[in-house]
Design a protein around this motif. Sequence first.
Motif, mmCIF file in Angstrom:
data_model
loop_
_atom_site.group_PDB
_atom_site.id
_atom_site.type_symbol
_atom_site.label_atom_id
_atom_site.label_comp_id
_atom_site.label_asym_id
_atom_site.label_seq_id
_atom_site.Cartn_x
_atom_site.Cartn_y
_atom_site.Cartn_z
ATOM 1 N N ARG A 139 0.781 -1.266 0.270
ATOM 2 C CA ARG A 139 0.127 -0.114 0.046
ATOM 3 C C ARG A 139 1.068 1.182 -0.218
ATOM 4 N N PRO A 140 0.373 2.249 -0.811
ATOM 5 C CA PRO A 140 1.743 3.736 -0.327
ATOM 6 C C PRO A 140 1.003 3.835 0.827
ATOM 7 N N PRO A 141 1.691 4.800 1.364
ATOM 8 C CA PRO A 141 2.424 5.652 3.050
ATOM 9 C C PRO A 141 1.207 6.674 2.559
ATOM 10 N N LYS A 142 0.395 6.309 4.119
ATOM 11 C CA LYS A 142 -0.646 7.686 3.866
ATOM 12 C C LYS A 142 -0.162 8.225 5.070
ATOM 13 N N ILE A 143 -0.407 10.298 4.893
ATOM 14 C CA ILE A 143 0.326 11.304 5.844
ATOM 15 C C ILE A 143 -1.690 11.544 5.842
ATOM 16 N N GLY B 151 -4.265 10.599 6.828
ATOM 17 C CA GLY B 151 -5.197 9.534 5.369
ATOM 18 C C GLY B 151 -5.301 10.007 4.449
ATOM 19 N N VAL B 152 -4.269 10.640 3.677
ATOM 20 C CA VAL B 152 -4.067 11.298 2.115
ATOM 21 C C VAL B 152 -2.447 10.289 1.978
ATOM 22 N N PRO B 153 -3.124 9.309 0.355
ATOM 23 C CA PRO B 153 -2.117 8.298 0.174
ATOM 24 C C PRO B 153 -0.699 9.947 -0.178
ATOM 25 N N VAL B 154 0.250 9.538 -0.418
ATOM 26 C CA VAL B 154 1.960 10.282 -0.215
ATOM 27 C C VAL B 154 1.576 10.158 -2.349
ATOM 28 N N PRO B 155 1.707 11.258 -3.283
ATOM 29 C CA PRO B 155 1.602 11.239 -4.448
ATOM 30 C C PRO B 155 2.831 10.412 -5.148
ATOM 31 N N ASP B 156 2.609 9.464 -5.817
ATOM 32 C CA ASP B 156 3.925 8.154 -6.209
ATOM 33 C C ASP B 156 4.949 9.441 -7.039
ATOM 34 N N SER B 157 5.433 10.578 -7.291
ATOM 35 C CA SER B 157 6.024 11.801 -7.517
ATOM 36 C C SER B 157 6.732 11.700 -6.385
ATOM 37 N N LYS B 158 6.604 11.537 -4.645
ATOM 38 C CA LYS B 158 7.069 12.084 -4.174
ATOM 39 C C LYS B 158 7.913 10.435 -3.530
ATOM 40 N N ARG B 159 7.408 8.977 -4.233
ATOM 41 C CA ARG B 159 7.767 8.329 -3.936
ATOM 42 C C ARG B 159 9.068 7.477 -4.308
ATOM 43 N N LEU B 160 9.454 8.364 -5.473
ATOM 44 C CA LEU B 160 10.101 7.379 -6.828
ATOM 45 C C LEU B 160 11.890 8.036 -6.093
ATOM 46 N N LEU B 161 12.499 6.798 -5.750
ATOM 47 C CA LEU B 161 13.848 5.993 -5.737
ATOM 48 C C LEU B 161 14.382 6.025 -6.465
ATOM 49 N N ARG C 277 7.888 -4.350 -0.334
ATOM 50 C CA ARG C 277 7.971 -3.790 0.167
ATOM 51 C C ARG C 277 6.873 -2.737 -0.101
ATOM 52 N N GLY C 278 6.999 -1.979 -0.627
ATOM 53 C CA GLY C 278 5.937 -1.300 -2.181
ATOM 54 C C GLY C 278 6.212 -0.154 -1.469
ATOM 55 N N ARG C 279 6.403 0.392 -0.442
ATOM 56 C CA ARG C 279 6.219 2.077 -0.384
ATOM 57 C C ARG C 279 6.935 3.382 -0.907
ATOM 58 N N PHE C 280 7.897 2.948 -1.693
ATOM 59 C CA PHE C 280 8.533 3.478 -2.504
ATOM 60 C C PHE C 280 8.637 2.963 -3.811
ATOM 61 N N ILE C 281 8.947 3.547 -5.237
ATOM 62 C CA ILE C 281 8.716 3.505 -6.695
ATOM 63 C C ILE C 281 10.046 3.560 -6.565
ATOM 64 N N THR C 282 10.870 2.132 -6.699
ATOM 65 C CA THR C 282 12.234 2.643 -7.432
ATOM 66 C C THR C 282 12.282 2.284 -8.787
ATOM 67 N N THR C 283 12.877 3.380 -9.119
ATOM 68 C CA THR C 283 13.403 4.024 -10.624
ATOM 69 C C THR C 283 15.034 3.307 -10.809
ATOM 70 N N ARG C 284 15.858 3.946 -12.484
ATOM 71 C CA ARG C 284 16.958 2.683 -12.349
ATOM 72 C C ARG C 284 17.526 4.109 -13.412
ATOM 73 N N ALA D 215 14.046 10.662 -10.100
ATOM 74 C CA ALA D 215 13.999 9.967 -8.542
ATOM 75 C C ALA D 215 13.659 11.074 -8.321
ATOM 76 N N LYS D 216 12.952 11.028 -7.098
ATOM 77 C CA LYS D 216 12.865 12.059 -5.894
ATOM 78 C C LYS D 216 13.719 12.328 -4.986
ATOM 79 N N TYR D 217 14.154 10.666 -4.570
ATOM 80 C CA TYR D 217 15.056 10.761 -3.736
ATOM 81 C C TYR D 217 16.259 9.707 -3.942
ATOM 82 N N ARG D 218 17.999 9.744 -3.508
ATOM 83 C CA ARG D 218 17.904 8.731 -3.365
ATOM 84 C C ARG D 218 19.358 8.314 -2.406
ATOM 85 N N LEU D 219 18.809 6.804 -2.645
ATOM 86 C CA LEU D 219 19.653 5.944 -1.343
ATOM 87 C C LEU D 219 21.594 5.859 -1.795
ATOM 88 N N TYR D 220 22.022 5.840 -0.892
ATOM 89 C CA TYR D 220 23.413 6.240 -0.811
ATOM 90 C C TYR D 220 23.876 4.862 0.315
#
Length: 183
Positions: free
Chosen positions: A25-29, A31-41, A70-77, A82-87
Amino acid sequence: MKQGVIILLFLTVSGCSFLFKEPGRPPKIDGVPVPDSKRLLYIQNVRNNTYSPGMHTRLTQMIMEEIDRRGRFITTREKTLAKYRLYAEIVHYQKVGDLMDLADQHITSELFVVTRVEIIEAETGVKIPMERSEIPGRVHFSTQIGYRESELEAQNRLLRVMALRIAEEAERAWYYSLSGVLN
């Protein structure tokens, strides 16, 4: 007969919705789901600053699989999308013999790994504060007694646990940064 058709129709419809839904499930803040644009990692390949070859590539793959599961982030190559980067970087790897026999040969061993992790907002370059920037992991294994496994199998077991911890820490920091709640 009529009930059988109704049950079959119900199973068909529920099966389709099960097969085509988003993983997790996309996380909610509030009660409002976090938009996909803020989930791109974007997950950068893990760096390895130890003498153990190949651990970084397996850890990178396991982190990607765990975050997708887990499905909370949407990963992109694609790094630019991406909105966020994990190192992540493996900064310490140690194998220590624990239990020894009478001939001073190791019967059991312990693997200890420390991975440094950070998540950065792509547009601003700001680091998101995490509870722990270094995540430790430890496993015990033996090639002679009990559940026998090689060092490589023990490493894989350790890396699965590390990937889970990294995904949890990254998700928690990301969620707290979006919700405005201090962790």
